[in-house]
Design an enzyme around this catalytic site. Structure first.
Site, PDB file in Angstrom:
ATOM      1  N   ARG A   1       0.683  -1.544   0.135  1.00 20.73           N
ATOM      2  CA  ARG A   1       0.058  -0.029   0.526  1.00 20.73           C
ATOM      3  C   ARG A   1       0.897   1.303   0.319  1.00 20.73           C
ATOM      4  NH1 ARG A   1      -3.006  -3.957  -0.450  1.00 20.73           N
ATOM      5  NH2 ARG A   1      -4.952  -3.926   0.553  1.00 20.73           N
TER       6      ARG A   1
ATOM      7  N   SER B   1     -10.809   0.141   3.165  1.00 24.13           N
ATOM      8  CA  SER B   1      -9.812  -0.601   4.454  1.00 24.13           C
ATOM      9  C   SER B   1      -9.147   0.808   4.834  1.00 24.13           C
ATOM     10  CB  SER B   1      -8.703  -1.527   4.143  1.00 24.13           C
ATOM     11  OG  SER B   1      -8.951  -3.131   4.554  1.00 24.13           O
TER      12      SER B   1
ATOM     13  N   GLU C   1      -4.740   4.040   6.128  1.00 26.33           N
ATOM     14  CA  GLU C   1      -4.327   3.779   4.200  1.00 26.33           C
ATOM     15  C   GLU C   1      -4.933   4.811   3.460  1.00 26.33           C
ATOM     16  OE1 GLU C   1      -5.582  -0.383   2.703  1.00 26.33           O
ATOM     17  OE2 GLU C   1      -6.641   0.788   1.396  1.00 26.33           O
TER      18      GLU C   1
HETATM   19  N1  EPU Z   1     -11.242 -10.456  10.060  1.00 23.48           N
HETATM   20  C1  EPU Z   1     -11.488 -10.172  11.123  1.00 23.48           C
HETATM   21  N2  EPU Z   1     -13.000  -9.408  11.372  1.00 23.48           N
HETATM   22  C2  EPU Z   1     -13.446  -9.104   9.785  1.00 23.48           C
HETATM   23  C3  EPU Z   1     -12.335  -9.088   8.778  1.00 23.48           C
HETATM   24  C4  EPU Z   1     -11.660  -9.713   8.883  1.00 23.48           C
HETATM   25  O1  EPU Z   1     -11.806 -11.043  12.114  1.00 23.48           O
HETATM   26  O2  EPU Z   1     -14.246  -8.363  10.167  1.00 23.48           O
HETATM   27  C5  EPU Z   1     -10.000 -11.434  10.392  1.00 23.48           C
HETATM   28  C6  EPU Z   1     -10.378 -12.916   9.942  1.00 23.48           C
HETATM   29  O3  EPU Z   1      -9.619 -14.339  10.646  1.00 23.48           O
HETATM   30  C7  EPU Z   1      -9.580 -12.740   8.125  1.00 23.48           C
HETATM   31  C8  EPU Z   1      -8.900 -11.573   8.140  1.00 23.48           C
HETATM   32  O4  EPU Z   1      -9.269 -10.658   8.740  1.00 23.48           O
HETATM   33  O5  EPU Z   1      -9.832 -14.001   7.803  1.00 23.48           O
HETATM   34  C9  EPU Z   1      -8.811 -11.281   6.836  1.00 23.48           C
HETATM   35  O6  EPU Z   1      -9.673 -10.303   6.171  1.00 23.48           O
HETATM   36  P1  EPU Z   1      -9.345  -9.920   5.036  1.00 23.48           P
HETATM   37  O7  EPU Z   1      -9.925 -11.289   4.266  1.00 23.48           O
HETATM   38  O8  EPU Z   1     -10.801  -9.413   4.800  1.00 23.48           O
HETATM   39  O9  EPU Z   1      -8.511  -9.335   4.229  1.00 23.48           O
HETATM   40  P2  EPU Z   1      -7.896  -8.077   5.365  1.00 23.48           P
HETATM   41  O10 EPU Z   1      -6.176  -8.407   5.876  1.00 23.48           O
HETATM   42  O11 EPU Z   1      -8.282  -7.651   6.220  1.00 23.48           O
HETATM   43  C10 EPU Z   1      -6.881  -6.590   2.839  1.00 23.48           C
HETATM   44  C11 EPU Z   1      -7.110  -6.063   2.393  1.00 23.48           C
HETATM   45  C12 EPU Z   1      -8.384  -5.266   1.879  1.00 23.48           C
HETATM   46  C13 EPU Z   1      -8.814  -6.813   0.621  1.00 23.48           C
HETATM   47  C14 EPU Z   1      -8.304  -8.065   1.555  1.00 23.48           C
HETATM   48  C15 EPU Z   1      -9.035  -8.717   1.058  1.00 23.48           C
HETATM   49  C16 EPU Z   1      -5.755  -3.587   3.218  1.00 23.48           C
HETATM   50  C17 EPU Z   1      -5.473  -3.665   4.627  1.00 23.48           C
HETATM   51  N3  EPU Z   1      -6.400  -4.881   3.554  1.00 23.48           N
HETATM   52  O12 EPU Z   1      -7.634  -6.780   4.119  1.00 23.48           O
HETATM   53  O13 EPU Z   1      -8.167  -4.528   1.037  1.00 23.48           O
HETATM   54  O14 EPU Z   1      -9.828  -6.241   0.376  1.00 23.48           O
HETATM   55  O15 EPU Z   1      -6.927  -8.247   2.234  1.00 23.48           O
HETATM   56  O16 EPU Z   1      -7.667  -9.204  -0.189  1.00 23.48           O
HETATM   57  O17 EPU Z   1      -4.475  -5.296   3.143  1.00 23.48           O
HETATM   58  C18 EPU Z   1      -8.193  -1.935   1.090  1.00 23.48           C
HETATM   59  O18 EPU Z   1      -7.155  -2.203   0.738  1.00 23.48           O
HETATM   60  O19 EPU Z   1      -9.366  -0.684   0.793  1.00 23.48           O
HETATM   61  C19 EPU Z   1      -8.679  -2.786   1.714  1.00 23.48           C
HETATM   62  C20 EPU Z   1     -10.445  -3.516   0.768  1.00 23.48           C
END
Ligand code: EPU
Length: 345
Positions: free
Chosen positions: A167, A240, A337
């Site tokens: 990012r 995010s 972010e």
């Molecule tokens: N989780 C929670 N609570 C929640 C959501 C997620 O505990 O409300 C935990 C779960 O264990 C889940 C893990 O977090 O398995 C990962 O969640 P997710 O796959 O949604 O990924 P993230 O790391 O939370 C990142 C990106 C997103 C992107 C997703 C999917 C960042 C800051 N965010 O989120 O990007 O869509 O992976 O690849 O790196 C963005 O940048 O705006 C964005 C939405």
């Protein structure tokens, strides 16, 4: 006739996806190449504060921007080179990102399928090196064409010069220096599809697809995003709001002893790990929390939401308290972010 439009006291509430009210003292809308050249000669381009506005999907307006706000409505897509193994494609800054992903898939080019449905414009994609489901856009960026305010020149930055990281990029590190005008993508005809990120394989199975093509992966990503992330057309948000923090591997291991459920991912630096900010925020009890119209999404705890009339200052204040509680409980600093205007984090 040039199509440079200059608007004074331009309202920004409909120009940022958090739907926060703010006013631009001067908004410059650029509709074509001639207008771009005219803008580049404008006094505000030589110094002073600058905000380049795409779809406003990665922005928190905690106050009014000072100085010039620039919107590039340049929307051309050109194939610069095409062969059996792939193509070099140039897209201008104002092309919608999701439209571009679908354009590439329609042209039988792969690579961007995991990035379907990310809000924003092509010009913003390299700035924060957008990423999702195991792919970051930087992997496919060959060159970025950007105006460098420090030299007054239009420059071509090759992949290495863009300094891509999680990012992050040179454009994000010096937001007032660079205006991204166009991006050249090197896209393969066939590559190894990434379906191992949590949820994609299951989604493909639910779709009844056992030998996926890139378009199927895009469809699976769209289904997942639609389910997991709030739609900015329905409720104000900037995706995010927090990045996943990177910490020393030793700290990650210690936290895992205390919190065995905490998701830990590899980081680019092998001595570091990425922690799930979403998990920590949810563990602190913020998921679905609402104060007036400022809140944390009930769908995904990384997403700050505006239920209607929250101001940028109210949203920022809530985000700071979320970060403080994560720091107090886990000893880890989480950082925003989006670009914050009118305040410092
Ligand atoms: N989780 C929670 N609570 C929640 C959501 C997620 O505990 O409300 C935990 C779960 O264990 C889940 C893990 O977090 O398995 C990962 O969640 P997710 O796959 O949604 O990924 P993230 O790391 O939370 C990142 C990106 C997103 C992107 C997703 C999917 C960042 C800051 N965010 O989120 O990007 O869509 O992976 O690849 O790196 C963005 O940048 O705006 C964005 C939405």
């Amino acid at each position: 006739m040039s199509s440079l439009r200059l608007l004074e006291h331009a309202p920004l509430v409909a120009r940022n996806t958090l739907r926060v009210p703010a006013t631009a003292p001067l908004l410059a809308q650029v509709r074509d190449r001639a207008a771009l050249e005219e803008l580049l000669g404008h006094a505000g381009m030589r110094g002073g504060p600058l905000l380049v506005l795409g779809e406003g999907s990665n922005l928190l307006l905690a106050g009014d921007p000072q100085g010039l706000v620039v919107q590039l409505d340049l929307r051309g897509i050109d194939v610069l080179h095409e062969g059996d193994d792939g193509a070099l494609v140039r897209a201008e800054a104002g092309v919608g990102w999701n439209d571009f992903v679908h354009w590439t898939l329609g042209r039988r080019l792969e690579g961007l399928e995991n990035l379907a449905l990310i809000p924003g414009h092509v010009g913003a994609a390299p700035v924060q090196n957008i990423g999702a489901y195991g792919t970051e856009v930087g992997e496919f960026v060959a060159t970025v064409e950007a105006f460098d305010r420090s030299s007054g020149q239009l420059c071509r930055l090759d992949h290495a010069a863009c300094g891509f990281a999680y990012r992050d990029s040179v454009f994000k590190r010096e937001p007032e220096r660079w205006i991204v005008v166009a991006v050249e993508f090197r896209l393969p005809r066939h590559h190894t599809l990434r379906t191992d990120y949590a949820g994609i394989g299951e989604e493909l199975a639910a779709m009844g697809i056992d030998r996926p093509r890139a378009a199927h992966v895009a469809e699976a990503v769209i289904r997942l995003r639609t389910r997991k992330l709030p739609d900015p057309a329905q409720i104000g948000n900037a995706g995010s709001f927090f990045k996943n923090p990177q910490v020393d591997a030793a700290l990650a291991a210690a936290l895992r002893v205390q919190y065995p459920q905490l998701p830990v991912y590899p980081a680019a630096d092998p001595a570091q790990r990425k922690l799930s900010a979403a998990w920590m925020i949810e563990a602190c009890g913020w998921k679905g929390h609402r104060e007036g119209d400022a809140g944390i999404s009930a769908q995904h705890s990384l997403v700050l939401v505006n239920h209607g009339h929250a101001t940028g200052a109210q949203l920022l204040e809530l985000a700071r308290r979320v970060a403080a509680s994560v720091r107090d409980r886990f000893g880890v600093a989480i950082e925003p972010e989006p670009r914050i205007i009118g305040a410092t984090w």
